[in-house]
Design a protein around this motif. Structure first.
Motif: not given
Length: 472
Positions: A113-114, A178
């Protein structure tokens, strides 16, 4: 718009879970990090965005006395007179958020989950820098791994470099892909990644302007960050409060009306805006503070208390219903106006025309945010004491107007120390702590809780010792 009841239930549930986790273990190695139910990023995001805003308020609740926005009605009040105070709860609240952010970054990395990673890194830089700005050296490298109960203290200058690295990494991660989206989880920007990136750049400018005069400072880098930062007041980093959990400054104003004596206004602030210290009356005064029962603006002398004034009605205080004190008002974390004053300071030596325009834009941005009537705003900006022209424009003008625009915000204490408290007519409070030798406070003492648990590592400091960026 999220329903307030939904927000309230979310906060209560998340806070209970995270409070428990912050005191015990955070990670279960037997969990599957690829299962979204295993990575409570949404709940953590709700918690850390909300609590980061509250940390900004918590610091402002005492730094506002140091910069003479507020004054105690009681003579010799310890915060007002700059005595050493035990800020264990402040320390706990800052570390509670940083601990949750540490876990959130691990969860975000495990989950790919950038976007959450980027936002968490930016908030880590925010909370870390706020902690360094008031305490100096703090535990960080050993502060979150639970391998020691007595973590070492890291150098404040090194930590600032790390905060700037977090900001660069966070901005980069916000641009990655993400599988998750941040919307209702995010109390600051509702998942708007462009605004998060702008906020990261605005914070870079804030931290870099602190080190002006230090090795490694670059005005060009500050201005580059500004150019990628906020574009208007619509980008302001803030958390808007709601019916079940009202704005904390509104609670101060409400309590003051019930004679709990908080939020009394310093005479220094009143006189800076009412035409006493400066030629022009500032139309923002009536939007920021209340009048006496006689309809006048009368401040309280810092350190001296209210004197023979009755407890209510003879001095100006925060009152409910104004921009900062309405129940549903936002708590401001970073603003476009602040960014404009940073730009003005950074450009002053190399491009004075740009600096002068940014200074005027900062005033206008703050007045527009407060909804100052256009005619009053134009009259103020047209006055020669405000629009003095590029040739007569000074650094003192930038710091004065930034001080007004940053009302109740803890960043002003950083400015005051960098500016050596040189605001016009600002003097040390009555009954000043004798240990300060007639000087203004430069830092906080380490909290009693830390001294008792980690005393062998706590640095020996006085309230006159300076944070690394606070030059002599």
């Amino acid at each position: 718009m999220i329903k307030s009841s939904k927000i309230y239930k979310s906060i209560i549930g998340v806070t209970m879970v995270l409070f428990a986790s912050s005191c015990e273990s955070y990670l279960d190695v037997n969990e599957n990090p690829n299962n979204p139910q295993d990575a409570p990023l949404s709940g953590m995001m709700t918690h850390v965005t909300y609590q980061s805003a509250l940390n900004t308020y918590r610091l402002g609740s005492f730094t506002s006395y140091y910069v003479q926005y507020l004054a105690s009605p009681n003579p010799g009040s310890s915060t007002d007179t700059m005595e050493p105070v035990n800020y264990s709860s402040t320390w706990f609240n800052l570390y509670n958020v940083m601990t949750d952010l540490y876990v959130m970054m691990q969860k975000a990395e495990e989950s790919g989950a950038s976007n959450y990673m980027g936002a968490a890194q930016i908030m880590m830089a925010l909370n870390m820098s706020m902690t360094v700005d008031i305490f100096g050296d703090i535990p960080f490298s050993e502060g979150f791994d639970f391998e020691t109960l007595t973590p070492v203290y890291d150098d404040d200058m090194v930590l600032y470099d790390q905060a700037l690295e977090y900001l660069d990494q966070g901005i980069q991660n916000l641009r990655g892909e993400s599988i998750y989206t941040m919307e209702e989880d995010d109390f600051i920007f509702a998942g708007d990644l462009d605004k998060w990136e702008a906020f990261g750049n605005m914070l870079k400018a804030r931290l870099m302007i602190h080190i002006k005069g230090q090795a490694g400072y670059s005005a060009e880098e500050v201005l580059s960050a500004v150019e990628s930062g906020f574009a208007s007041n619509r980008d302001n980093a803030q958390v808007i409060f709601f019916e079940q959990n009202i704005n904390p400054w509104s609670a101060v104003a409400r309590d003051n009306a019930n004679l709990l004596l908080g939020g009394w206004i310093s005479e220094q602030f009143i006189q800076a805006l009412d035409g006493t210290s400066y030629p022009m009356e500032d139309p923002r005064l009536e939007l920021l503070v209340g009048t006496t029962d006689d309809g006048e603006y009368i401040g309280t002398e810092n350190g001296a208390g209210r004197g023979n004034a009755p407890e209510k009605g003879a001095r100006s205080t925060l009152i409910q219903g104004q921009y900062y004190t309405s129940e549903l008002s936002p708590v401001l974390i970073g603003t476009y106006a602040e960014q404009k004053f940073i730009e003005a300071e950074a450009a002053f030596d190399s491009d004075k025309a740009r600096a002068y325009q940014a200074y005027l834009d900062g005033i206008e941005a703050n007045m527009e945010m407060l909804e100052v009537p256009s005619g009053e705003m134009e009259a103020y900006l047209d006055d020669p004491s405000v629009s003095m022209g590029e040739a007569a424009f000074t650094m003192e003008d930038i710091f004065k107007e930034k001080w007004v625009a940053m009302f109740l915000h803890p960043e002003t204490w950083n400015d005051a120390r960098r500016f050596d408290y040189a605001y016009k007519d600002m003097t040390t409070p009555a009954n000043l702590n004798t240990g300060l030798n007639g000087q203004f406070i430069r830092r906080l003492a380490y909290p009693d809780s830390e001294v008792s648990r980690n005393g062998q590592n706590v640095p020996s400091v006085t309230l006159l010792d300076r944070i690394f960026w606070d030059g002599e």
